[in-house]
Write an enzyme that holds these catalytic residues in place. Structure first.
Site, PDB file in Angstrom:
ATOM      1  N   ARG A 135       0.839  -1.205   0.000  1.00  0.00           N
ATOM      2  CA  ARG A 135       0.000   0.000   0.000  1.00  0.00           C
ATOM      3  C   ARG A 135       0.872   1.252   0.000  1.00  0.00           C
ATOM      4  O   ARG A 135       0.823   2.065   0.911  1.00  0.00           O
ATOM      5  CB  ARG A 135      -0.968  -0.075   1.157  1.00  0.00           C
ATOM      6  CG  ARG A 135      -2.040  -1.091   0.780  1.00  0.00           C
ATOM      7  CD  ARG A 135      -3.085  -1.270   1.774  1.00  0.00           C
ATOM      8  NE  ARG A 135      -4.375  -1.414   1.120  1.00  0.00           N
ATOM      9  CZ  ARG A 135      -5.480  -1.673   1.764  1.00  0.00           C
ATOM     10  NH1 ARG A 135      -5.474  -1.801   3.066  1.00  0.00           N
ATOM     11  NH2 ARG A 135      -6.600  -1.796   1.106  1.00  0.00           N
ATOM     12  N   GLN A 140      -1.127   2.705  -5.710  1.00  0.00           N
ATOM     13  CA  GLN A 140      -2.541   3.000  -5.420  1.00  0.00           C
ATOM     14  C   GLN A 140      -3.478   2.605  -6.556  1.00  0.00           C
ATOM     15  O   GLN A 140      -4.559   2.090  -6.319  1.00  0.00           O
ATOM     16  CB  GLN A 140      -2.724   4.479  -5.098  1.00  0.00           C
ATOM     17  CG  GLN A 140      -2.544   4.745  -3.616  1.00  0.00           C
ATOM     18  CD  GLN A 140      -2.669   6.203  -3.240  1.00  0.00           C
ATOM     19  OE1 GLN A 140      -2.860   7.059  -4.099  1.00  0.00           O
ATOM     20  NE2 GLN A 140      -2.559   6.489  -1.965  1.00  0.00           N
ATOM     21  N   ASP A 143      -4.420  -1.054  -6.375  1.00  0.00           N
ATOM     22  CA  ASP A 143      -4.854  -1.549  -5.071  1.00  0.00           C
ATOM     23  C   ASP A 143      -6.282  -2.088  -5.144  1.00  0.00           C
ATOM     24  O   ASP A 143      -7.254  -1.376  -4.898  1.00  0.00           O
ATOM     25  CB  ASP A 143      -4.727  -0.402  -4.053  1.00  0.00           C
ATOM     26  CG  ASP A 143      -4.990  -0.848  -2.624  1.00  0.00           C
ATOM     27  OD1 ASP A 143      -5.489  -1.976  -2.450  1.00  0.00           O
ATOM     28  OD2 ASP A 143      -4.705  -0.068  -1.703  1.00  0.00           O
ATOM     29  N   SER A 146      -8.439  -2.032  -1.956  1.00  0.00           N
ATOM     30  CA  SER A 146      -9.116  -0.757  -1.711  1.00  0.00           C
ATOM     31  C   SER A 146     -10.309  -0.565  -2.638  1.00  0.00           C
ATOM     32  O   SER A 146     -11.375  -0.140  -2.203  1.00  0.00           O
ATOM     33  CB  SER A 146      -8.149   0.415  -1.903  1.00  0.00           C
ATOM     34  OG  SER A 146      -7.265   0.481  -0.826  1.00  0.00           O
ATOM     35  N   TYR A 239      -1.764  -0.431   9.509  1.00  0.00           N
ATOM     36  CA  TYR A 239      -2.787  -1.365   9.952  1.00  0.00           C
ATOM     37  C   TYR A 239      -2.905  -1.304  11.472  1.00  0.00           C
ATOM     38  O   TYR A 239      -2.019  -0.796  12.161  1.00  0.00           O
ATOM     39  CB  TYR A 239      -2.434  -2.797   9.533  1.00  0.00           C
ATOM     40  CG  TYR A 239      -2.589  -3.016   8.055  1.00  0.00           C
ATOM     41  CD1 TYR A 239      -3.850  -3.153   7.492  1.00  0.00           C
ATOM     42  CD2 TYR A 239      -1.481  -3.073   7.223  1.00  0.00           C
ATOM     43  CE1 TYR A 239      -4.002  -3.349   6.128  1.00  0.00           C
ATOM     44  CE2 TYR A 239      -1.619  -3.264   5.859  1.00  0.00           C
ATOM     45  CZ  TYR A 239      -2.895  -3.410   5.317  1.00  0.00           C
ATOM     46  OH  TYR A 239      -3.048  -3.608   3.979  1.00  0.00           O
TER      47      TYR A 239
END
Ligand code: NAD
Length: 391
Positions: A135, A140, A143, A146, A239
């Protein structure tokens, strides 16, 4: 409808095969016509399994218009394929059809799919797991966790609203004023933030909680109230870390009070690789208002509510508890579009403009997401699990 099998032959020597998903309820597809068109323009030959896009409302003829060839059967689809694109992890039966050196890209559910991964190793298939894409900013656009969490969060808010016996917005009518509903989101990661935004758009009063204090700013920027606990549990890589037992008691008390006053609770709390934390106990459900709804996005990893049953809706103490599986598939059209764009971006990193694919994957993103390559399980935790099962 079957398209004419006359798709353009690629010019860069790479053949992309798009699988029709087989898991019941999986409506998504790994490529959409818009992305296929970009692939064919870039010189790839694209084959799409017949009806692969039907569940997401992309009929075969749109893929043909994008330059793809529609192939009726899997064996023909995979024969000579360089890169196979999928959403759900391949089964051992799928892997058995892949020739040595084939590259497969999609969600691989590494810890839950060990026999297929061991078989990919033995058959010298190369697999990239989208769950393992780091990440970092540069990744991005690739991803998929996501993009699919965005779809899931949206679908969760809609599902909650649909099962709620109240209006979400405040209404001023001739029959008097209606108070807005209160929606509580537990876990303000990608899915939670999308659920907040969606509930706000529907006019609800929204509260949210996350163990990562950094989430507070994002929650407030969406017009929701962030519940504060004097704990910061941000762990490695953004996280959450696991809470201590004392922290858990405090968290439980604050969360329970918020749950008891909510009309809809959407839970999304998870810790990668572990069972989802229980945030709503049986006792807390008993304190909720009759007619309240819980949508538990963590149902598939054990559930954030003690009473959740994965894949089922249960009614306890007048509360509707929904344990949905595969929520992104409910918005299959856009979830597929986003997923396909993620894959397109991933492929632009993997394949050179001249169609060359490196023998070794030194790029940080490719190296991190490489699950199996050249007869070796490259992701150490997965390799350890496979070896643990076969000393
Ligand atoms: P996730 O699906 O792993 O978890 C969902 C949320 O649950 C997280 O926000 C987590 O903090 C929260 N949570 C865990 N335990 C909890 C508990 N006991 N109570 C309340 N909440 C709890 O998360 P995700 O959506 O995959 O996002 C994880 C992180 O990665 C976030 O910080 C997100 O902003 C970040 N992220 C970064 C990028 C990037 O930089 N490219 C992309 C996506 C996500």
């Amino acid at each position: 409808m079957m398209g004419t099998p006359t798709g353009a032959t690629g010019t860069n020597g790479i053949v992309i095969a798009v699988l029709k998903e087989q898991v019941p309820g999986e409506q998504r597809v790994a490529a959409v016509p818009e992305v296929v068109k970009n692939f064919t323009k870039a010189g790839y030959e694209v084959r799409v399994e017949h009806d692969a896009g039907a569940g997401a409302f992309y009929p075969d003829d749109l893929f043909v218009a994008g330059g793809a060839k529609i192939v009726p059967g899997r064996a023909e689809l995979l024969d000579g394929a360089t890169i196979v694109l999928c959403v759900q992890p391949p089964t051992p039966a799928d892997v058995g059809m892949l020739a040595e050196g084939t590259i497969i890209i999609g969600f691989m559910n590494p810890a839950g799919n060990l026999p297929a991964i061991a078989l990919m190793r033995d058959r010298k298939v190369t697999a990239f797991a989208l769950e393992l894409v780091p990440r970092i900013t540069r990744a991005q656009s690739m991803d998929a966790l996501s993009s699919q969490a965005t779809a899931g969060g949206y679908a969760a808010a809609i599902l909650g609203a649909d099962n709620c016996p109240k209006f979400l917005p405040m209404l001023t009518t001739a029959a008097g004023t209606i108070r807005p509903a209160t929606v509580l989101i537990l876990g303000a990661g990608v899915a939670g933030l999308m659920a907040i935004a969606t509930a706000r758009r529907l006019g609800a009063m929204v509260e949210a909680y996350d163990v990562r204090r950094a989430a507070g700013e994002q929650v407030r920027s969406l017009g929701a109230k962030f519940l504060e606990l004097e704990i910061d549990a941000e762990g490695e890589g953004g996280y959450a870390r696991e809470l201590t037992p004392e922290e858990k008691v405090k968290e439980q008390e604050m969360v329970s009070a918020a749950v008891a006053r909510a009309d809809i609770v959407i839970t999304t709390a998870s810790i990668p690789g572990r069972r989802a934390p229980v945030l709503i106990t049986r006792e807390t459900v008993a304190r909720m208002r009759p007619g309240a709804v819980i949508v538990d996005l963590a149902a598939e990893s054990g559930g954030n509510c003690e009473l959740t049953r994965s894949g089922k809706t249960v009614w306890e103490h007048g509360v509707t508890i929904i344990g949905p599986q595969n929520l992104p598939a409910r918005v299959a059209f856009h979830a597929s579009q986003m997923y396909a764009r993620n894959l397109q971006s991933f492929l632009s990193l993997l394949v050179g403009k001249d169609g060359s694919i490196p023998r070794e994957f030194t790029d940080e993103i490719l190296a991190a997401s490489l699950l199996v390559h050249a007869g070796v399980v490259r992701h150490k935790p997965t390799d350890d699990l496979i070896r643990g099962g076969k000393p």
